[in-house]
Write a protein that holds these residues in place. Structure first.
Motif, short mmCIF file in Angstrom:
data_model
loop_
_atom_site.label_atom_id
_atom_site.label_comp_id
_atom_site.label_asym_id
_atom_site.label_seq_id
_atom_site.Cartn_x
_atom_site.Cartn_y
_atom_site.Cartn_z
N MET A 96 -12.35 -27.40 4.11
CA MET A 96 -11.57 -28.52 4.61
C MET A 96 -10.92 -28.08 5.92
N PRO A 97 -11.02 -28.89 6.96
CA PRO A 97 -10.43 -28.53 8.24
C PRO A 97 -8.89 -28.55 8.18
N LEU A 98 -8.27 -27.68 8.97
CA LEU A 98 -6.81 -27.59 9.00
C LEU A 98 -6.16 -28.89 9.45
N THR A 99 -6.83 -29.67 10.26
CA THR A 99 -6.24 -30.94 10.71
C THR A 99 -6.07 -31.92 9.57
N VAL A 100 -6.79 -31.74 8.49
CA VAL A 100 -6.66 -32.58 7.30
C VAL A 100 -5.76 -31.89 6.27
N LEU A 101 -5.92 -30.58 6.10
CA LEU A 101 -5.20 -29.83 5.08
C LEU A 101 -3.69 -29.79 5.36
N ILE A 102 -3.29 -29.52 6.57
CA ILE A 102 -1.86 -29.41 6.90
C ILE A 102 -1.12 -30.73 6.65
N PRO A 103 -1.62 -31.88 7.13
CA PRO A 103 -0.91 -33.12 6.82
C PRO A 103 -0.87 -33.42 5.31
N MET A 104 -1.93 -33.07 4.57
CA MET A 104 -1.92 -33.30 3.13
C MET A 104 -0.83 -32.48 2.45
N VAL A 105 -0.69 -31.22 2.83
CA VAL A 105 0.33 -30.35 2.23
C VAL A 105 1.72 -30.85 2.59
N VAL A 106 1.95 -31.17 3.87
CA VAL A 106 3.26 -31.63 4.32
C VAL A 106 3.64 -32.94 3.62
N LEU A 107 2.71 -33.90 3.57
CA LEU A 107 3.00 -35.17 2.91
C LEU A 107 3.18 -34.99 1.40
N GLY A 108 2.44 -34.07 0.79
CA GLY A 108 2.59 -33.82 -0.64
C GLY A 108 3.97 -33.24 -0.96
N ILE A 109 4.41 -32.28 -0.18
CA ILE A 109 5.74 -31.69 -0.40
C ILE A 109 6.83 -32.72 -0.15
#
Length: 128
Positions: free
Chosen positions: A1-14
């Motif tokens: 999974m590209p970081l441009t997708v992973l980082i927003p998913m983690v931030v929004l999840g937290i």
């Protein structure tokens, strides 16, 4: 999974989890009663015999007198922190009493007490 997708998913999840906990009331400071203060103290120091638990009027701190001497219990978010009053400094600032522990694991705590409470707590804290 590209970081441009992973980082927003983690931030929004937290952020979503934090928002749900706040809406569920889990972000409020705990309010102590004499019974809950004694139970919280015994959770930290199970071998102690609590003689007295004096709760501050705002309910966010308690002075605990045990067979090992006085101790301080205060609200730290939804939980509590308990410390024996062995090696500490007191700074009296009128409406606030600041306790500076000489222990790197314990933070400095500032207690909001009215004048009557402050006098009573000062006398009880210095009781051997």
């Amino acid at each position: 999974m590209p970081l441009t997708v992973l980082i927003p998913m983690v931030v929004l999840g937290i952020a979503g989890i934090a928002l749900l906990l706040h809406l569920a009331g889990r972000s409020q400071r705990c309010v102590l009663t004499p019974v809950s203060a004694e139970m919280a103290w015994l959770r930290q120091f199970p071998g102690d015999r609590v003689a007295e638990a004096t709760v501050a009027r705002d309910g966010h701190a308690a002075l605990i007198l045990t067979d090992h001497g006085p101790g301080l219990l205060w609200a730290f978010g939804a939980d509590t922190v308990a410390r024996r009053l062995l090696d500490y400094d007191l700074i009296d600032r009128g409406d606030r009493l600041r306790v500076v522990f000489h222990d790197f694991t314990a933070p400095t705590v500032t207690l909001t007490l009215d004048p009557f409470e402050r006098r009573h707590w000062l006398n009880r804290m210095q009781t051997p």
